[in-house]
Motif scaffolding. Structure first.
Motif, PDB file in Angstrom:
ATOM      1  N   ARG A   1      31.202  12.402 -18.282  1.00 35.85           N
ATOM      2  CA  ARG A   1      30.369  11.185 -18.067  1.00 35.85           C
ATOM      3  C   ARG A   1      29.776  11.118 -19.467  1.00 35.85           C
ATOM      4  N   ASN A   2      30.077  11.612 -20.558  1.00 35.61           N
ATOM      5  CA  ASN A   2      29.382  11.520 -21.795  1.00 35.61           C
ATOM      6  C   ASN A   2      28.069  11.828 -21.848  1.00 35.61           C
ATOM      7  N   GLU A   3      27.574  12.668 -20.933  1.00 36.70           N
ATOM      8  CA  GLU A   3      25.883  12.815 -20.781  1.00 36.70           C
ATOM      9  C   GLU A   3      25.625  14.370 -21.769  1.00 36.70           C
ATOM     10  N   LEU A   4      26.404  14.677 -22.507  1.00 42.08           N
ATOM     11  CA  LEU A   4      26.179  16.173 -23.263  1.00 42.08           C
ATOM     12  C   LEU A   4      25.117  15.613 -24.497  1.00 42.08           C
ATOM     13  N   LYS A   5      24.980  14.649 -24.672  1.00 40.06           N
ATOM     14  CA  LYS A   5      23.928  13.878 -25.740  1.00 40.06           C
ATOM     15  C   LYS A   5      24.177  14.498 -27.161  1.00 40.06           C
TER      16      LYS A   5
ATOM     17  N   LEU B   1      16.777  15.619 -16.544  1.00 36.64           N
ATOM     18  CA  LEU B   1      16.735  14.887 -17.611  1.00 36.64           C
ATOM     19  C   LEU B   1      16.842  15.554 -18.776  1.00 36.64           C
ATOM     20  N   ASN B   2      16.261  16.887 -18.981  1.00 38.84           N
ATOM     21  CA  ASN B   2      16.415  17.758 -20.047  1.00 38.84           C
ATOM     22  C   ASN B   2      17.203  18.751 -19.756  1.00 38.84           C
ATOM     23  N   LEU B   3      17.995  18.625 -19.002  1.00 42.05           N
ATOM     24  CA  LEU B   3      19.018  19.914 -18.669  1.00 42.05           C
ATOM     25  C   LEU B   3      19.476  20.400 -20.017  1.00 42.05           C
ATOM     26  N   VAL B   4      19.913  19.255 -20.838  1.00 42.86           N
ATOM     27  CA  VAL B   4      20.822  19.391 -22.258  1.00 42.86           C
ATOM     28  C   VAL B   4      20.001  18.529 -22.946  1.00 42.86           C
ATOM     29  N   PRO B   5      19.689  19.436 -24.150  1.00 43.11           N
ATOM     30  CA  PRO B   5      18.928  18.511 -25.070  1.00 43.11           C
ATOM     31  C   PRO B   5      19.641  17.573 -26.161  1.00 43.11           C
ATOM     32  N   GLY B   6      19.093  16.470 -26.551  1.00 45.60           N
ATOM     33  CA  GLY B   6      19.721  15.656 -27.573  1.00 45.60           C
ATOM     34  C   GLY B   6      20.123  16.492 -28.795  1.00 45.60           C
TER      35      GLY B   6
ATOM     36  N   ILE C   1      27.747  25.585 -24.679  1.00 45.75           N
ATOM     37  CA  ILE C   1      26.958  24.633 -23.845  1.00 45.75           C
ATOM     38  C   ILE C   1      25.936  25.534 -22.556  1.00 45.75           C
ATOM     39  N   PRO C   2      26.686  26.407 -21.984  1.00 43.46           N
ATOM     40  CA  PRO C   2      25.779  27.210 -20.907  1.00 43.46           C
ATOM     41  C   PRO C   2      24.622  27.890 -21.541  1.00 43.46           C
ATOM     42  N   SER C   3      24.783  28.431 -22.710  1.00 44.39           N
ATOM     43  CA  SER C   3      23.320  28.943 -23.607  1.00 44.39           C
ATOM     44  C   SER C   3      22.692  28.006 -23.762  1.00 44.39           C
ATOM     45  N   ILE C   4      23.054  26.796 -24.266  1.00 49.24           N
ATOM     46  CA  ILE C   4      22.169  25.866 -24.680  1.00 49.24           C
ATOM     47  C   ILE C   4      21.215  25.324 -23.433  1.00 49.24           C
ATOM     48  N   ILE C   5      22.022  25.322 -22.347  1.00 48.04           N
ATOM     49  CA  ILE C   5      21.178  24.684 -21.191  1.00 48.04           C
ATOM     50  C   ILE C   5      20.312  26.049 -20.623  1.00 48.04           C
TER      51      ILE C   5
ATOM     52  N   VAL D   1      18.989  12.118 -45.766  1.00 46.98           N
ATOM     53  CA  VAL D   1      18.327  12.569 -44.397  1.00 46.98           C
ATOM     54  C   VAL D   1      19.143  11.714 -43.406  1.00 46.98           C
ATOM     55  N   GLU D   2      19.206  12.317 -42.083  1.00 44.91           N
ATOM     56  CA  GLU D   2      20.111  11.611 -41.197  1.00 44.91           C
ATOM     57  C   GLU D   2      19.226  10.814 -40.516  1.00 44.91           C
ATOM     58  N   GLU D   3      19.513   9.482 -40.294  1.00 43.02           N
ATOM     59  CA  GLU D   3      18.913   8.629 -39.420  1.00 43.02           C
ATOM     60  C   GLU D   3      18.819   9.254 -37.969  1.00 43.02           C
ATOM     61  N   ASP D   4      17.857   8.798 -37.448  1.00 40.16           N
ATOM     62  CA  ASP D   4      17.506   9.340 -36.165  1.00 40.16           C
ATOM     63  C   ASP D   4      18.125   8.381 -35.256  1.00 40.16           C
ATOM     64  N   ASP D   5      19.395   7.985 -35.096  1.00 44.30           N
ATOM     65  CA  ASP D   5      19.932   6.826 -34.421  1.00 44.30           C
ATOM     66  C   ASP D   5      20.228   7.423 -33.114  1.00 44.30           C
ATOM     67  N   ASP D   6      20.547   6.380 -31.992  1.00 40.01           N
ATOM     68  CA  ASP D   6      20.786   6.829 -30.699  1.00 40.01           C
ATOM     69  C   ASP D   6      22.388   6.989 -30.584  1.00 40.01           C
ATOM     70  N   GLU D   7      23.023   6.962 -31.481  1.00 39.91           N
ATOM     71  CA  GLU D   7      24.439   7.030 -31.676  1.00 39.91           C
ATOM     72  C   GLU D   7      24.843   8.419 -31.220  1.00 39.91           C
ATOM     73  N   ASP D   8      23.741   9.175 -31.856  1.00 39.85           N
ATOM     74  CA  ASP D   8      24.194  10.983 -31.853  1.00 39.85           C
ATOM     75  C   ASP D   8      23.822  11.225 -30.475  1.00 39.85           C
ATOM     76  N   GLU D   9      23.079  10.525 -29.461  1.00 37.63           N
ATOM     77  CA  GLU D   9      22.727  11.070 -28.279  1.00 37.63           C
ATOM     78  C   GLU D   9      23.816  10.948 -27.209  1.00 37.63           C
ATOM     79  N   LYS D  10      24.881  10.148 -27.645  1.00 34.45           N
ATOM     80  CA  LYS D  10      25.867  10.190 -26.493  1.00 34.45           C
ATOM     81  C   LYS D  10      27.168  11.031 -26.766  1.00 34.45           C
TER      82      LYS D  10
END
Length: 471
Positions: A149-153, A237-242, A257-261, A462-471
């Motif tokens: 579902r592209n929800e790994l942010k 909502l915060n199961l996986v951090p951006g 990914i399981p250890s990140i969670i 400096v990396e721009e804090d864009d939302d593109e990286d969130e998906k």
């Protein structure tokens, strides 16, 4: 269905808002579309039902097949008294709604019968091995469906360690919380063969919130129901951090990914929404000066490292790192292990030696440490970069952690530092500091030798804090 049952059904339905009810109706209509025409008798209106085949077709891509079968067994376990037994292989609308109500809105007592049937189709106690298989399926399904579902942010299977070992490690960690009625915790082969009755599993589900949260994610994202409605808790909502700062850099994180969670769930709630890569030895080089330059004054951080024997472990620092010869931090700090086992070790109250960072001093140890004491840290990275130790005989005094590395004195293979939550104002683009900013002595020394600020050209873009990286 008699009056009592219809009342119970209405009570379950009333737990959902009108728009949620509409969402559940829509999904059930889709699922029952292929099986709804069967069995019209005596001129009565047909009750729509759903088959396992319809559920499998619907969840074929988002969920692994064995999890779909478990969901079906859970729905089938809901007993509608007075229901014609001829339809028992099919799921009625009432069963579907009660399943949703109990698993998404219910307490441990309401969830337990369904979870028992998801663990084993047959009634009665279940073996540790069956609970292990269910838990591994559940974790694997969470990773699979969030990826689908592209929800790994911003995280994905390419920029993290292989999840297969992480699934097993997280399942083992959750299973380690199983307690028999007499309070004992079976371990190893004994755990696999032990019989656990419903009361013990209910107690486990009550004490281990991940089981309910993971089931909720699998249902919402797997069946694509109630996934975008506002009743979702912060847990989900915060199961996986951006994930920030890793995109396009060709880096594979030491985390899976399981250890990140799991590690993220132990952070203070206000820090769970975002991780930002500050330092990677693979990107920034193997240098203690580089490490300090990238992590000082950047807010709370997670440090993770891998020794040359393949053990992966680290710690959470609740405060910005500062170079000074005193201990810093507070009791929110913890140490953790990711491989070969996954675990978090929190403070004991024995002392306040939470975190320590020192560089360029002759009288005090130089390096990065967490827990224990000078020369005997729970986790230590020496300023002579590449060397470290994890001393605990039998346990670290500050965090009650065991030895985290394969050998007490270890050689570092790789290291990462992630800022968690929002970066402090001073760490923004204007406040990006190099080691020369942190250490005026080093700057003065360079100016005396006529070399002035050559590191200016080496500063990170400096990396721009864009939302593109969130998906």
């Amino acid at each position: 269905m008699g009056n009592a049952e219809s009342n119970a059904y209405r009570n379950h339905l009333s737990r959902f808002l009108p728009e949620e009810q509409a969402d559940i109706d829509g999904v059930f209509d889709t699922l029952s579309g292929s099986s709804g025409s069967a069995g019209a008798k005596n001129g009565k209106a047909t009750k729509k039902t759903m088959t396992l085949a319809a559920l499998q077709a619907y969840t074929q891509e988002p969920l692994p097949e064995q999890m779909t079968v478990r969901l079906y067994n859970g729905m089938k376990s809901i007993d509608l008294t007075g229901k014609s037994s001829g339809l028992s292989e099919q799921i009625a609308k009432e069963q579907f709604v009660i399943f949703m109500s109990n698993l998404l809105k219910g307490n441990a007592d309401e969830k337990i019968t369904i979870i028992m049937r998801m663990i084993s189709k047959t009634e009665g106690p279940v073996k540790g091995k069956q609970i292990q298989e269910f838990t591994e399926d559940l974790i694997m399904s969470v990773v699979h469906v969030l990826s689908y579902r592209n929800e790994l942010k911003g995280w994905n299977c390419e920029n993290t360690r292989d999840s297969a070992s992480g699934v097993k490690a997280l399942a083992s960690q959750l299973l380690s919380e199983l307690k028999l009625a007499d309070g004992t915790k079976p371990v190893g082969p004994q755990l696999m063969e032990t019989n656990f009755d419903q009361g013990v599993i209910e107690d486990w589900v009550y004490r281990v919130p991940q089981i309910s949260i993971f089931l909720s994610v699998v249902i919402r994202q797997g069946l694509h129901v109630l996934h975008s409605l506002p009743d979702q808790t912060k847990d989900i909502l915060n199961l996986v951090p951006g994930c920030k700062g890793i995109k396009g850099r060709g880096l594979v994180s030491l985390f899976d990914i399981p250890s990140i969670i799991y590690i993220n769930s132990h952070l203070p709630a206000e820090m769970q929404h975002k991780w930002h890569l500050l330092f990677s030895s693979r990107l920034h080089g193997e240098s203690f000066s580089q490490l300090c330059g990238h992590i000082v004054n950047k807010g709370p951080c997670i440090v993770i490292l891998k020794d040359i024997d393949g053990y992966i472990f680290g710690g959470f620092a609740s405060h910005s790192w500062e170079v000074k010869p005193q201990f810093q931090g507070d009791n929110r700090c913890f140490l953790f292990s990711v491989s070969p086992s996954l675990a978090v070790y929190t403070y004991t109250g024995y002392n306040d030696h939470y975190m320590y960072l020192n560089h360029g001093q002759q009288t005090m140890p130089n390096g990065l440490g967490m827990g224990g004491q000078h020369g005997y840290f729970g986790l230590w990275i020496d300023s002579d970069y590449g060397k470290g130790h994890s001393k605990a005989k039998p346990r670290c005094t500050t965090y009650h952690s065991p030895q985290l590395s394969a050998k007490e004195d270890f050689t570092l293979d790789a290291m990462e530092v992630w800022a968690v939550g929002d970066l402090p104002e001073s760490a923004g683009p204007k406040g990006k500091k190099s080691i020369l900013d942190v250490d005026p002595e080093a700057q003065a020394l360079l100016e005396m030798t006529g070399k002035s600020r050559q590191s200016e050209g080496l500063r990170e873009p400096v990396e721009e804090d864009d939302d593109e990286d969130e998906k």
